[in-house]
Design an enzyme around this catalytic site. Structure first.
Site, PDB file in Angstrom:
ATOM      1  N   GLU A   1      48.579  37.685  40.221  1.00  0.00           N
ATOM      2  CA  GLU A   1      49.104  37.707  41.529  1.00  0.00           C
ATOM      3  C   GLU A   1      48.224  38.023  42.666  1.00  0.00           C
ATOM      4  O   GLU A   1      46.937  38.538  42.307  1.00  0.00           O
ATOM      5  CB  GLU A   1      50.260  38.692  41.723  1.00  0.00           C
TER       6      GLU A   1
ATOM      7  N   GLU B   1      40.852  35.370  32.700  1.00  0.00           N
ATOM      8  CA  GLU B   1      41.074  36.310  31.445  1.00  0.00           C
ATOM      9  C   GLU B   1      40.577  37.659  31.311  1.00  0.00           C
ATOM     10  O   GLU B   1      40.185  37.748  30.062  1.00  0.00           O
ATOM     11  CB  GLU B   1      40.735  35.166  30.278  1.00  0.00           C
TER      12      GLU B   1
END
Length: 432
Positions: A174, A413
């Protein structure tokens, strides 16, 4: 005869001494081995280790290598400049079985392991990591479904991925929560047999192209609940009312990849689309990384290998001071260091992959592979530009793109810093 008896006696004595010495080594090293972190403990039991790929793995490697040479490399620069999405290439890769490789066979996939996937990812990334990322994003979205999805969800969402060349996306990051996953603000509230989803996700790969999303949302009724009980994972159809897809982000590199913000406004999600138990989504979302981090690391290895390939070829052709620059020690040592990095990172990827395929906890090793491979990719890209000199700074040569593409491997990641935190926590858990 006496001479032979003497020699025989000497050999027997030597063998006994070696046995005693070996026994002593085991007594000395065994406690030390037990103190090492899980996944890297010294193997005292003799095992056979083979670095040979199986015939099937070699077939996939050759297929991916030829596909990359024929379909990706010739158009990679054009996609980088235009930012267009490489759907024709993805469709061609899907037809060959190079997409959704780890979807189990019972849902229409090939059921390949992480090691198999890492072999394919490295080859595709050699051609273009932007295109490879668009392909591999499917695997990240599918991993939580494979880990925790009901039989119904697996048949519905994994099955459709193998019936036609569709894409999926992993919606966790986010605007205010990247590395701090526990800080996400997206909320889901249960109303009868459905959930109402509200929030905004950012930097979502395949954001506008996905058929469905994996979404992590806060579902605890009160604030301050621990991450292990506060979040729930959902499978959300991309065409659900209330979903708004943002503009394509024009990134430093990997421009063939589609990166977007996704907004959810009162999106209704059936309760049957909950992954696993309510409140257990954080563990599911993080568990997916044990599969996908080795695959991301393998892509970084592919980019690093491409850097080495381009730099070596150039060094053997470019001449200064009456000879090829490869013959200048300052250049040849750069290439040697690049080779060391590529081989070392690949070995870490292979170990993390084999551990996952064998059912051995691999979080520690997956973080090592991701951290090392990301750093190696960036160093190799920097050194490749240096070997090219002024030409390397120009977009007409391939290493400029490789340098831009490499940076994201230290960010997405899980940043390199987050990987180091994971590694250090594992060390602390073993030594404290």
């Amino acid at each position: 005869v006496g001479f032979l008896v003497c020699i025989t006696h000497h050999l027997v004595t030597t063998t006994r001494l070696m046995a005693v010495a070996w026994h002593g080594c085991i007594k000395f090293f065994k406690p030390l081995a037990l103190q090492l972190p899980k996944g890297c403990a010294m193997g005292l039991q003799v095992r056979s280790i083979s670095f040979d790929l199986s015939p099937e793995q070699l077939e996939f490697q050759n297929m991916a290598r030829h596909f990359t040479a024929d379909k990706i490399i010739p158009v990679a620069a054009a996609y980088d400049k235009s930012g267009d999405f490489p759907m024709p290439i993805i469709k061609a890769a899907w037809e060959l079985g190079l997409v959704n490789t780890h979807v189990p066979e019972e849902y229409g996939g090939l059921g390949l392991g992480v090691l198999d996937g890492s072999i394919i990812s490295e080859e595709l990334a050699f051609g273009c990591t932007g295109i490879q990322t668009a392909i591999e994003a499917n695997g990240l979205a599918e991993a939580p479904v494979i880990i925790a999805g009901s039989e119904q969800l697996k048949k519905k969402y994994l099955g459709r991925m193998c019936e036609e060349p569709l894409l999926a996306a992993y919606c966790v990051t986010e605007p205010v929560a990247g590395s701090d996953v526990a800080g996400i603000k997206t909320r889901a509230k249960r109303v009868g047999d459905k959930w109402i989803l509200n929030g905004q996700k950012m930097w979502i790969t395949n954001g506008s192209k996905a058929n469905w999303y994996f979404v992590l949302a806060y579902t605890a009724e009160t604030s301050g609940v621990s991450a292990g009980k506060a979040f729930t994972g959902f499978v959300v159809d991309a065409d659900s009312p209330g979903i708004t897809v943002g503009r394509k982000e024009w990134n430093m590199g990997q421009r063939a990849s589609d990166t977007r913000g996704i907004t959810f406004e009162d999106v209704e999600v059936p309760h049957e689309n909950v992954l696993g138990e309510v409140g257990k989504g954080f563990k599911i979302a993080m568990g997916a990384f044990d599969t996908t981090r080795p695959l991301v690391a393998s892509a970084a290895v592919g980019l690093a290998r491409r850097c080495l390939h381009e730099a070596t070829q150039y060094a053997l052709q470019r001449k200064t001071m009456g000879t090829e620059i490869f013959n200048h020690q300052a250049v040849s040592t750069l290439l040697a260091d690049m080779a060391v990095g590529v081989e070392s990172a690949r070995l870490c990827v292979q170990k993390a992959s084999v551990m996952r395929d064998s059912g051995v906890p691999n979080t520690y090793m997956a973080s090592i592979a991701k951290c090392l491979a990301g750093d190696v990719a960036n160093k190799c890209a920097t050194d490749a530009v240096q070997v090219f000199g002024g030409n390397g700074f120009n977009s007409e040569y391939p290493v400029e793109k490789l340098m831009r593409d490499a940076k994201i491997f230290q960010i997405y990641e899980g940043t390199s810093q987050i990987q180091r935190l994971i590694i250090s926590k594992h060390l602390a858990a073993q030594y404290m």
